[in-house]
Design an enzyme around this catalytic site. Structure first.
Site, PDB file in Angstrom:
ATOM      1  CG  HIS A 109      -1.553  -1.206   1.624  1.00 17.41           C
ATOM      2  ND1 HIS A 109      -1.311  -1.858   2.812  1.00 17.41           N
ATOM      3  CD2 HIS A 109      -2.450  -1.965   0.941  1.00 17.41           C
ATOM      4  CE1 HIS A 109      -2.045  -2.969   2.858  1.00 17.41           C
ATOM      5  NE2 HIS A 109      -2.738  -3.056   1.736  1.00 17.41           N
ATOM      6  CG  HIS A 112       0.766   2.854   4.765  1.00 13.39           C
ATOM      7  ND1 HIS A 112       0.240   2.428   5.962  1.00 13.39           N
ATOM      8  CD2 HIS A 112       0.709   1.776   3.942  1.00 13.39           C
ATOM      9  CE1 HIS A 112      -0.109   1.142   5.874  1.00 13.39           C
ATOM     10  NE2 HIS A 112       0.171   0.719   4.662  1.00 13.39           N
ATOM     11  CG  HIS A 149      -4.344   1.350   3.770  1.00 14.27           C
ATOM     12  ND1 HIS A 149      -5.147   0.322   3.332  1.00 14.27           N
ATOM     13  CD2 HIS A 149      -3.355   0.776   4.496  1.00 14.27           C
ATOM     14  CE1 HIS A 149      -4.662  -0.828   3.784  1.00 14.27           C
ATOM     15  NE2 HIS A 149      -3.580  -0.572   4.494  1.00 14.27           N
ATOM     16  CG  HIS A 171      -8.699  -1.887   2.467  1.00 16.94           C
ATOM     17  ND1 HIS A 171      -7.484  -1.402   2.020  1.00 16.94           N
ATOM     18  CD2 HIS A 171      -8.628  -3.237   2.358  1.00 16.94           C
ATOM     19  CE1 HIS A 171      -6.720  -2.433   1.675  1.00 16.94           C
ATOM     20  NE2 HIS A 171      -7.396  -3.549   1.874  1.00 16.94           N
ATOM     21  CG  HIS A 206      -8.149   3.071   1.543  1.00 16.75           C
ATOM     22  ND1 HIS A 206      -7.791   2.049   2.395  1.00 16.75           N
ATOM     23  CD2 HIS A 206      -9.256   3.657   2.061  1.00 16.75           C
ATOM     24  CE1 HIS A 206      -8.642   2.037   3.420  1.00 16.75           C
ATOM     25  NE2 HIS A 206      -9.543   2.993   3.234  1.00 16.75           N
ATOM     26  CG  ASP A 259      -6.721   0.232  -0.730  1.00 22.97           C
ATOM     27  OD1 ASP A 259      -5.949   0.405   0.231  1.00 22.97           O
ATOM     28  OD2 ASP A 259      -7.962   0.311  -0.640  1.00 22.97           O
ATOM     29  CG  HIS A 311       1.159  -4.814   5.140  1.00 18.98           C
ATOM     30  ND1 HIS A 311       0.857  -4.388   6.408  1.00 18.98           N
ATOM     31  CD2 HIS A 311       0.983  -3.743   4.326  1.00 18.98           C
ATOM     32  CE1 HIS A 311       0.497  -3.110   6.361  1.00 18.98           C
ATOM     33  NE2 HIS A 311       0.559  -2.697   5.110  1.00 18.98           N
ATOM     34  NE  ARG A 371       1.712  -0.331   9.190  1.00 19.76           N
ATOM     35  CZ  ARG A 371       1.170   0.878   9.255  1.00 19.76           C
ATOM     36  NH1 ARG A 371       1.939   1.944   9.237  1.00 19.76           N
ATOM     37  NH2 ARG A 371      -0.126   1.032   9.346  1.00 19.76           N
TER      38      ARG A 371
END
Ligand code: CU
Ligand code: ZN
Length: 192
Positions: free
Chosen positions: A89, A91, A107, A115, A124, A127, A164, A181
């Site tokens: 993603h 962020h 996000h 999401h 988002h 995403d 992630h 993360r």
């Protein structure tokens, strides 16, 4: 008669070449002024994000964003991953200072949507879905993202990319439940 025809033919060919030459010249002049225009306006054409592992992880890689007709082309290689799918993603904050990457915030979601996956209209902006690592721990990403840009409220410049530990399910709100993360990097302006 024959010599007249030959002369006319020669003149025709000459005119044709002169025309082509002028056309090519105009085209290259056009390209020149476009290049100068982009330098003048300072429009961003490319961004680069180098991701570094968070504490206890070994994930590294580089992601390049390039402006294309319908958004941004996202292209990159990641290494040091566990085999399988990993959420990726953009962020909100370009801050990877926390050992667990939590300083990057949630996000990137400038329009306040839910999401979802990268191919959904409602998602988002951040995403980007999942990357898939092979048995060597390498993953490659290459797609065009219609939601991302370098300008205005959806600009990704100065934000971060987070990788992630687990798979993004595209459903769990607001994170996709992809877990810890494992890598984080700040998105900066790149040289074209
Ligand atoms: Cu994330
Ligand atoms: Zn999201």
């Amino acid at each position: 008669m024959n010599t007249i025809m030959k002369k006319m033919k020669a003149i025709f060919v000459l005119v044709l070449f002169a025309g082509l030459y002028t056309f090519a010249g105009a085209q290259s002049m056009n390209n020149m002024s476009n290049m100068q225009m982009s330098k003048k306006t300072g429009m961003i054409e490319k961004a680069v994000c180098v991701v570094y592992p968070t504490q206890g992880n070994h994930v590294t890689g580089t992601i390049i964003f390039t402006k294309v007709k319908n958004g941004l082309r996202v292209e990159g290689d990641l290494h040091g991953l566990a085999e399988g799918k990993h959420g990726i993603h953009i962020h909100e904050y370009g801050d990877c200072s926390a050992p667990d990457g939590m300083s990057a915030g949630g996000h990137f979601n400038p329009k306040g949507k839910a999401h979802a996956g990268p191919m959904e209209a409602m998602r988002h902006e951040g995403d980007m879905g999942n990357i898939v690592a092979d048995s060597k721990g390498d993953a490659h990403i290459d797609y065009v993202d219609n939601a991302l840009s370098f300008e205005g409220m959806t600009s990704i410049i100065g934000r971060s990319v987070v990788i992630h530990k687990g798979e993004d399910d595209f459903k769990t709100q607001p994170t996709g439940n992809s877990g810890a993360r494992v890598a984080c990097g700040v998105i900066g302006i790149g040289k074209l």
